[in-house]
Enzyme design. Structure first.
Site, mmCIF file in Angstrom:
data_model
loop_
_atom_site.group_PDB
_atom_site.id
_atom_site.type_symbol
_atom_site.label_atom_id
_atom_site.label_comp_id
_atom_site.label_asym_id
_atom_site.label_seq_id
_atom_site.Cartn_x
_atom_site.Cartn_y
_atom_site.Cartn_z
ATOM 1 N N ASP A 1 0.865 -1.182 0.000
ATOM 2 C CA ASP A 1 0.000 0.000 0.000
ATOM 3 C C ASP A 1 0.899 1.229 0.000
ATOM 4 O OD1 ASP A 1 -1.712 2.131 0.522
ATOM 5 O OD2 ASP A 1 -3.032 0.951 1.816
ATOM 6 N N HIS B 1 -21.480 -11.174 -3.323
ATOM 7 C CA HIS B 1 -21.216 -9.833 -2.759
ATOM 8 C C HIS B 1 -21.942 -9.639 -1.411
ATOM 9 C CE1 HIS B 1 -20.081 -5.468 -3.973
ATOM 10 N NE2 HIS B 1 -20.000 -5.642 -2.668
ATOM 11 N N ALA C 1 -12.928 -7.241 -2.159
ATOM 12 C CA ALA C 1 -12.918 -5.776 -2.328
ATOM 13 C C ALA C 1 -13.872 -5.370 -3.445
ATOM 14 C CB ALA C 1 -11.499 -5.293 -2.581
ATOM 15 N N ARG C 2 -13.452 -5.509 -4.687
ATOM 16 C CA ARG C 2 -14.300 -5.158 -5.824
ATOM 17 C C ARG C 2 -13.977 -6.046 -7.019
ATOM 18 N NH1 ARG C 2 -17.389 -3.267 -3.229
ATOM 19 N NH2 ARG C 2 -18.312 -1.205 -3.120
ATOM 20 N N GLY D 1 -20.215 -9.240 1.517
ATOM 21 C CA GLY D 1 -19.232 -8.735 2.488
ATOM 22 C C GLY D 1 -19.823 -7.854 3.572
ATOM 23 N N GLU E 1 -21.889 -7.958 -11.924
ATOM 24 C CA GLU E 1 -22.808 -8.351 -10.841
ATOM 25 C C GLU E 1 -24.216 -7.916 -11.211
ATOM 26 O OE1 GLU E 1 -21.375 -6.968 -7.045
ATOM 27 O OE2 GLU E 1 -19.512 -8.060 -7.231
HETATM 28 P P1 NAD Z 1 -9.967 2.235 2.918
HETATM 29 O O1 NAD Z 1 -10.094 3.466 2.083
HETATM 30 O O2 NAD Z 1 -9.931 2.372 4.403
HETATM 31 O O3 NAD Z 1 -8.655 1.422 2.475
HETATM 32 C C1 NAD Z 1 -8.247 1.287 1.152
HETATM 33 C C2 NAD Z 1 -6.724 1.196 1.160
HETATM 34 O O4 NAD Z 1 -6.297 0.926 -0.180
HETATM 35 C C3 NAD Z 1 -6.027 2.517 1.584
HETATM 36 O O5 NAD Z 1 -5.119 2.284 2.626
HETATM 37 C C4 NAD Z 1 -5.336 2.989 0.317
HETATM 38 O O6 NAD Z 1 -4.105 3.650 0.580
HETATM 39 C C5 NAD Z 1 -5.112 1.675 -0.410
HETATM 40 N N1 NAD Z 1 -4.902 1.848 -1.846
HETATM 41 C C6 NAD Z 1 -5.547 2.661 -2.700
HETATM 42 N N2 NAD Z 1 -5.053 2.533 -3.942
HETATM 43 C C7 NAD Z 1 -4.074 1.604 -3.870
HETATM 44 C C8 NAD Z 1 -3.188 1.040 -4.823
HETATM 45 N N3 NAD Z 1 -3.218 1.416 -6.098
HETATM 46 N N4 NAD Z 1 -2.319 0.105 -4.398
HETATM 47 C C9 NAD Z 1 -2.271 -0.292 -3.102
HETATM 48 N N5 NAD Z 1 -3.075 0.234 -2.143
HETATM 49 C C10 NAD Z 1 -3.961 1.167 -2.521
HETATM 50 O O7 NAD Z 1 -11.164 1.298 2.471
HETATM 51 P P2 NAD Z 1 -11.782 0.062 3.291
HETATM 52 O O8 NAD Z 1 -12.907 0.541 4.142
HETATM 53 O O9 NAD Z 1 -10.700 -0.722 3.901
HETATM 54 O O10 NAD Z 1 -12.437 -0.757 2.080
HETATM 55 C C11 NAD Z 1 -11.634 -1.294 1.034
HETATM 56 C C12 NAD Z 1 -12.517 -1.719 -0.134
HETATM 57 O O11 NAD Z 1 -13.267 -2.860 0.253
HETATM 58 C C13 NAD Z 1 -13.588 -0.683 -0.505
HETATM 59 O O12 NAD Z 1 -13.109 0.264 -1.406
HETATM 60 C C14 NAD Z 1 -14.675 -1.503 -1.096
HETATM 61 O O13 NAD Z 1 -14.518 -1.527 -2.509
HETATM 62 C C15 NAD Z 1 -14.441 -2.905 -0.531
HETATM 63 N N6 NAD Z 1 -15.554 -3.372 0.319
HETATM 64 C C16 NAD Z 1 -16.216 -4.487 -0.090
HETATM 65 C C17 NAD Z 1 -17.256 -4.973 0.690
HETATM 66 C C18 NAD Z 1 -18.016 -6.203 0.253
HETATM 67 O O14 NAD Z 1 -19.212 -6.244 0.415
HETATM 68 N N7 NAD Z 1 -17.349 -7.211 -0.251
HETATM 69 C C19 NAD Z 1 -17.627 -4.328 1.873
HETATM 70 C C20 NAD Z 1 -16.914 -3.197 2.265
HETATM 71 C C21 NAD Z 1 -15.873 -2.733 1.464
#
Ligand code: NAD
Length: 309
Positions: free
Chosen positions: A171, A283, A232-233, A285, A262
């Site tokens: 990260d 999905h 994540a996505r 999560g 999706e």
């Molecule tokens: P967050 O913003 O707290 O953390 C995201 C992290 O990714 C940050 O630390 C950022 O620096 C890092 N990042 C961004 N671009 C990057 C890159 N190119 N390379 C490496 N690291 C990078 O977000 P979060 O709350 O931890 O959530 C993360 C993701 O999880 C969300 O964006 C969402 O898409 C996904 N999510 C999915 C579900 C699900 O239902 N499956 C639920 C919640 C969140």
């Protein structure tokens, strides 16, 4: 009176404050086509959505009175943020409400794929008793690469640490102190990091940088027999390349909660040839009662504040 349009199913208790607000009229309309949406949004002051509504430029332009778009949850990749900002429309989300739910599903995916729990369940229910077929992998002592050490990534790190896993992260955007405080080693090169990991779990948002981040090329760097988890996505991983790596035994398993398209009806990951190595969920999560209520409550509170200036 402000008019607020809700376009997706949202936890009722989380909406209580909105329904009770004296100056807000709530209109609930689910499963609309994009055309119907553009028509419905015309005289709305605010829109509440989840991830299933494409809030594109056309829709934002159709909402002549729109002041706020509120996304119940974290990811705002379904909203044209640039267009919203140009039009002066506030975009809200509730990033903290589902951190624990997504973390716990990720841990479940790690256990499921390491021990083939869903496959063993299906096998037993189909009348088999094949213990030898479900030889698993221990987590203790294994390396875990967390891509994206944000809220969910950090929370996964704490739990995986308790299991005795050795944790790395990739990260580039975090303060190195954060990784240090969590006892996580920060690596600056994704490929080098992938080559060290027994398990790789993704927790980055979907951006132009992370789209297709795990592709045919990057997958060549993974350790032979590694496991890949994506909660994540969809779109962060190239599903075709991942299926190929599974077929060639370069990956031992993959667990995906999120999918490029999706609802996911078809995917290279659903190929019967790799069914024993794949765990997929639709999905879910953020789908715990606690998280659904929390994300709705947070968004509603901020929406009421934004509307009342
Ligand atoms: P967050 O913003 O707290 O953390 C995201 C992290 O990714 C940050 O630390 C950022 O620096 C890092 N990042 C961004 N671009 C990057 C890159 N190119 N390379 C490496 N690291 C990078 O977000 P979060 O709350 O931890 O959530 C993360 C993701 O999880 C969300 O964006 C969402 O898409 C996904 N999510 C999915 C579900 C699900 O239902 N499956 C639920 C919640 C969140």
């Amino acid at each position: 009176m402000f008019k607020v349009l809700i376009t997706e199913h949202i936890h009722e208790e989380g909406l209580k404050e909105l329904y009770e607000a004296p100056d807000i009229e709530v209109i609930l309309r689910l499963n609309m086509s994009q055309e119907e949406l553009c028509d419905a949004v015309k005289d709305m002051d605010a829109l509440i959505t989840r991830s299933g509504t494409a809030v594109d430029k056309k829709l934002l332009e159709a909402g002549k009175k729109l002041k706020v778009v509120a996304r119940v949850g974290v990811g705002v990749d379904n909203i044209d943020l640039g267009a919203a900002s140009k039009m002066g429309i506030i975009v809200l989300n509730s990033p903290t409400g589902n951190t624990l739910a997504a973390t716990e599903l990720t841990m479940g995916m790690i256990f499921s794929i390491a021990r083939k729990i869903p496959q063993a369940n299906n096998s037993l229910l189909s009348g088999e008793w094949k213990r030898e077929k479900f030889l698993g992998t221990q987590l203790y002592g294994k390396t875990l690469l967390i891509v994206g050490l944000g809220r969910i990534g950090s929370s996964v790190a704490t739990r995986a640490k308790a299991l005795g896993m050795e944790i790395f992260c990739y990260d580039p955007y975090i303060n190195p102190k954060k990784a240090e405080n969590l006892g996580v080693k920060r690596l600056d090169d994704l490929r080098g990091a992938l080559s060290l990991a027994d398990f790789v779990t993704l927790h980055v948002p979907l951006t132009h940088e992370t789209r297709n981040m795990i592709n045919e090329e990057t997958l060549k760097s993974t350790k032979r027999g590694a496991y890949l988890i994506n909660c994540a996505r969809g779109g962060i991983v190239n599903e075709g390349a991942c299926a190929k790596a599974l077929k060639e035994d370069r990956l031992a398993g993959a667990a995906f909660d999120v999918h490029v398209v999706e609802p996911a009806k078809e995917s290279s990951l659903f190929d019967p040839a790799i069914i024993e190595k794949v765990v997929v969920t639709p999905h879910i999560g953020a789908n715990t009662r606690e998280a659904q209520r929390a994300v709705a409550e947070i968004v509603v509170k901020n929406l009421i504040k934004a509307l009342s200036g």
